[in-house]
Design a protein around this motif. Structure first.
Motif, short mmCIF file in Angstrom:
data_model
loop_
_atom_site.label_atom_id
_atom_site.label_comp_id
_atom_site.label_asym_id
_atom_site.label_seq_id
_atom_site.Cartn_x
_atom_site.Cartn_y
_atom_site.Cartn_z
N ASN A 124 0.82 -1.21 0.00
CA ASN A 124 0.00 0.00 0.00
C ASN A 124 0.85 1.27 0.00
OD1 ASN A 124 -2.67 -0.85 -0.27
ND2 ASN A 124 -2.75 -1.49 1.88
N LEU A 152 2.22 1.71 -3.56
CA LEU A 152 1.18 2.25 -4.43
C LEU A 152 0.95 3.73 -4.14
CD1 LEU A 152 -1.36 -0.72 -4.30
CD2 LEU A 152 -0.18 0.10 -6.35
N TYR A 189 0.30 9.75 -0.82
CA TYR A 189 -0.44 9.88 -2.09
C TYR A 189 -0.61 11.35 -2.46
CZ TYR A 189 -4.27 8.64 -5.36
OH TYR A 189 -5.06 8.45 -6.46
N LEU A 237 -9.82 5.01 -7.86
CA LEU A 237 -8.91 4.93 -6.71
C LEU A 237 -8.63 3.49 -6.28
CD1 LEU A 237 -7.52 7.02 -4.84
CD2 LEU A 237 -9.46 6.79 -3.28
N PRO A 271 -7.46 0.69 -7.69
CA PRO A 271 -6.16 0.05 -7.93
C PRO A 271 -5.02 0.64 -7.10
CG PRO A 271 -7.27 0.59 -9.99
CD PRO A 271 -8.03 1.28 -8.91
N ALA A 272 -5.25 1.77 -6.43
CA ALA A 272 -4.21 2.35 -5.58
C ALA A 272 -4.19 1.74 -4.19
CB ALA A 272 -4.39 3.87 -5.49
N SER A 273 -5.08 0.80 -3.92
CA SER A 273 -5.07 0.06 -2.65
C SER A 273 -4.87 -1.41 -2.97
CB SER A 273 -6.39 0.30 -1.91
OG SER A 273 -6.36 -0.33 -0.65
#
Lengths: 276, 276, 276
Positions: free
Chosen positions: A43, A46, A257, B196, B198-200
Motif C-alpha cells: 500500500n 502504491l 499519495y 482509486l 487500484p491504488a489500494s
C-alpha cells in the motif's frame, strides 16, 4: 548541523523531484519481505506511485528481478526456502546492475538471523536500511568492527553505519528519531516522522520498500536521502491527523499519495553533517 | 450497450437477491490466497456476510474443501508447497461438484507463474477472474489462441476472455474500468467501482474471494455478475467517502456490510452486451 | 453471578494494574501465528504496550524463545514446517519456564488440525484460548471427554473448558458473547466486547497474543482474566466509535493505546462464578 553546502540533489527540492520521478516512472518494485509487512508495504508503494510485486519462490525470483526496476529484501520472517529466494534474487539484481535494498530486520536477535543478514550484505546491496541496533549488529557481523548489539545509541549507530558502508560498499541508512544516511564518507541527517510511528507495525519495513522505489530512479545515496525525507514528511503529516497508532498506516498512505513540495518542505529537513 | 433484454437473474435486482442469499446462507469460503491479500480478503468476506477460512497445507486442503461451500485459488505469492495445495484443493472441488474460482495473479510475468495458472485452469474452475493482461496471458497459455500479454486493451481482453471461457469451460470475468463477464457466448458489462481502487493493494484479490462467496449461492455466470455489481457499488460508495487510498479497504468493508438495494442500484449498472 | 468474593487480583482494578505492568515492562512476545492475523496481532501488541516479534523457522525459534518473555502459538494457517517450529518453540518455552499460550484455531475442522492442536496442548501451555467450538473439540481430542464439536452452546463450552483445563494443566479461556476463564476449579466470567467484533477478522487471534503479553507479567489465571477484561473494554469502546467492521481494528488499537482505568471499569465487568 550545517545545511549550507548541501548539493541540490540532496536537498528537499531534490527529494521532491525524485518523488515526481517515481510517480512518473511507476517503477516495478520486487519485494521479498516479511508476512507482517506485506500489505502495508504494497500500500505504501502504491501510495508513493510505484508498482509493487511480492515474489519469493526460487522458481521465479530470478525471472522477476529481470523485469523489475528495483528489489527489496527484508528478513523479518525468515525460513530456509525464503532465504534461498533472497540469495538468488539479490545475486541476480547485482548481476543485472539493478539496485537492491537490504532490510536486516532483527539482526542480532538470533545467530541464524545475524548470519543470513551478514551473508546477504555481501551480495552487493545498493542500500542497507535498519534501526540502530540492527545496523550496529550487522556492522559487527559483516566485519565492520562495530558489533555492539546491546547499546544502540545514535552515535554508536552512526559509526557502525559508516563502517558497514565501507565494508559492504552499500549506502547505509539508520533510522530513528533522526535518520542518518552515509556512504562511508558523506553523512546526511534527515528530520521528520513522529514518535508515534514505532507504535504501528512494519512502517520501517515499508520505508525500506520506499527506498527501493526511489533507488529505481536515483543513485543510491540520493535515493536514500530523498525516500527518508518523503517518508518522514508524510509520517509527520499523518501523525498530526490521528489520535493513536491505529489509523496511522492508512493516514500515511493518504499523506504519501497527496504529498506536495510545500508539505515536504514543511514536514522534513535534510542536513549535510559531513563534510561539514 | 443495451439493457432491455437482460434476464432478471442478471439484473441489479438479481444481484441484490444474491447478496441476500449470501447473508442468509453465510457460506464457508475456503481461500488459498496470497499473503498480501489474506487479511483484506477475510475482512471483505465477513463484510459481505460469508464465513472465510484460509487453509493451504496438503495435509488438510481436501478435507476442508469437503466442508466448504466454495473455494478460491489465488496464485499471487506462489511456491511449490502452496501450488501442490492448490492442485489438490481444486481437483477436490471439481470432484465434489463445488464451485471454485481461479485468480491468475501476475499470469504472464514469469514462465513459472504462467505455467501454474494454465495448469490450474484445466482443473475445472467455475469462474476465472483477472485483469486484462492476466486474462490475455492465460488465454494464450491455456490454448485460447489470444496470447498477447503486452497490450492489454479492453477489447483485446474481451476477445481473450471469450476464448478462455471456451477453452476452459469456466465463466471468465475481466475487471477494469468496466468489468466484463462471459461464458464464451453471453457477454455482460458491469459498471461501478472507482479509479482509486487500484491504488489500494489486493482489492482485486478480495473481489475474487467475493465471487467465490456468490458462487456458493448462485450458478457461476449469475454469481460473477452479481458479485461484480455488489463489489463495484460498494467500491464506488467507499471511494466517495475517502480522500485517498489509505482508508479505502476499511470503507469498502463498511460499504459492503451496509449495502442495500437502493445503493446497489445507484452505484452500479449491469448491461447485456451480447446477445444484443 | 456473584462478584462479592472476587480476589483483588481478579478485579477490574487488578486488570488495570496488569495493563500498567505490561506498559512498564514492554514484554517481548514471540508470536508463531497465522498469516491473516500477523499484522493485526503485532499492532494490538504494540498498542497494549508490548513488543511483538514473529519468528517461526526451526533454525531460530528456540533461540528466540530464550530471549522472549512469552510465546503465543496460533495454528490458523498450518503447514508441516510451521508445526515443527511450533513444537520446538512450545517445548523450549516449557523447558525454560516461560509462559506460552495456545490458540487452537479451527480445531475440529479437519483431522490434521485437531491432531496438531491436541499434540501441542500436551506441551505445557500456560493458557489455551479459543471459541466455544474449538475448546469443545480440543477438550474431546485432548482426552477431556467433552468432544462435541457440532453444538457449541456456552454451557457445553464451559464444561469442556473445565475438562480441558484439568487434562492439560492449562488455564482455559473460552471467548464469545461472554468470556469464561477456568483452571478446572475456579470459573470467572468477563463481560465486554461487542457483537461487531467477529465481523472483523483475526481479532480473536490478536486477543490470544494479548493474553501472552499479560502472561509475561502475571500468573496465568490472573493474566487471562486481565487480558480479556482489557481487550473487551477496548473492543466495546472501539465498536462505539465505528459504523461497521471496517475501521474496527484501527479503533481497537487506538482504544487499547489510550485505555485508562475509568474506561476499563465502565466498559468491562469481571464476575467470580465458582466458587460462588
Amino acid at each position: 548541523m550545517s545545511n549550507q553546502t548541501i548539493p541540490s540533489s540532496l536537498s528537499i527540492e531534490g527529494a521532491a523531484e525524485a518523488l515526481a520521478a517515481v510517480r512518473d516512472g511507476r517503477p516495478l518494485v520486487h519485494n521479498i519481505t516479511n508476512y507482517v509487512a506485506m500489505t502495508v508495504s504494497a500500500n505504501v508503494l502504491l501510495a508513493v506511485g510505484a508498482s509493487p510485486a511480492m515474489i519469493h519462490a526460487v522458481e521465479e525470483v530470478e525471472d522477476f528481478v529481470a523485469i523489475a526496476s528495483a528489489l527489496v529484501v527484508n528478513i523479518g520472517t525468515l525460513s530456509e526456502p525464503w532465504v534461498e529466494g533472497m540469495r538468488r534474487a539479490s545475486r541476480q539484481a547485482a548481476a543485472l546492475g539493478k539496485p537492491w535494498v537490504l532490510d536486516p530486520v532483527g539482526c542480532g536477535a538470533t545467530p541464524y538471523r545475524t548470519g543470513v543478514a551478514a551473508e546477504l550484505s555481501k551480495n552487493g546491496p545498493a542500500i542497507i536500511r535498519g534501526n540502530a541496533s540492527e545496523i550496529i549488529s550487522l556492522s559487527g557481523a559483516a566485519g565492520g568492527g562495530k558489533g555492539v548489539d546491546s547499546t544502540a545509541s545514535s552515535d554508536a549507530a552512526v559509526e557502525a553505519a559508516r563502517a558497514l558502508a565501507r565494508a559492504s560498499g552499500a549506502v547505509v541508512a539508520v533510522t530513528g528519531a533522526i535518520d542518518y544516511v552515509t556512504d562511508g564518507e558523506r553523512l546526511v541527517a534527515i528530520e521528520g516522522g513522529d514518535a508515534l510511528m514505532p507504535a504501528s507495525t512494519a512502517l520501517g519495513c515499508a520505508l525500506s520498500a520506499t527506498v527501493a522505489a526511489f533507488a529505481a530512479v536515483r543513485p543510491p545515496f540520493e535515493a536514500a536521502v530523498a525516500a527518508l525525507a518523503v517518508y518522514g514528511a508524510a509520517g509527520a503529516e499523518a501523525a498530526a491527523r490521528v489520535k493513536g497508532p491505529g489509523h496511522l498506516p492508512a493516514e500515511l498512505c493518504d499523506a504519501l499519495y497527496a504529498l506536495d513540495a510545500a508539505t515536504l518542505a514543511r514536514r522534513a529537513a535534510i542536513s549535510l553533517v559531513e563534510p561539514a
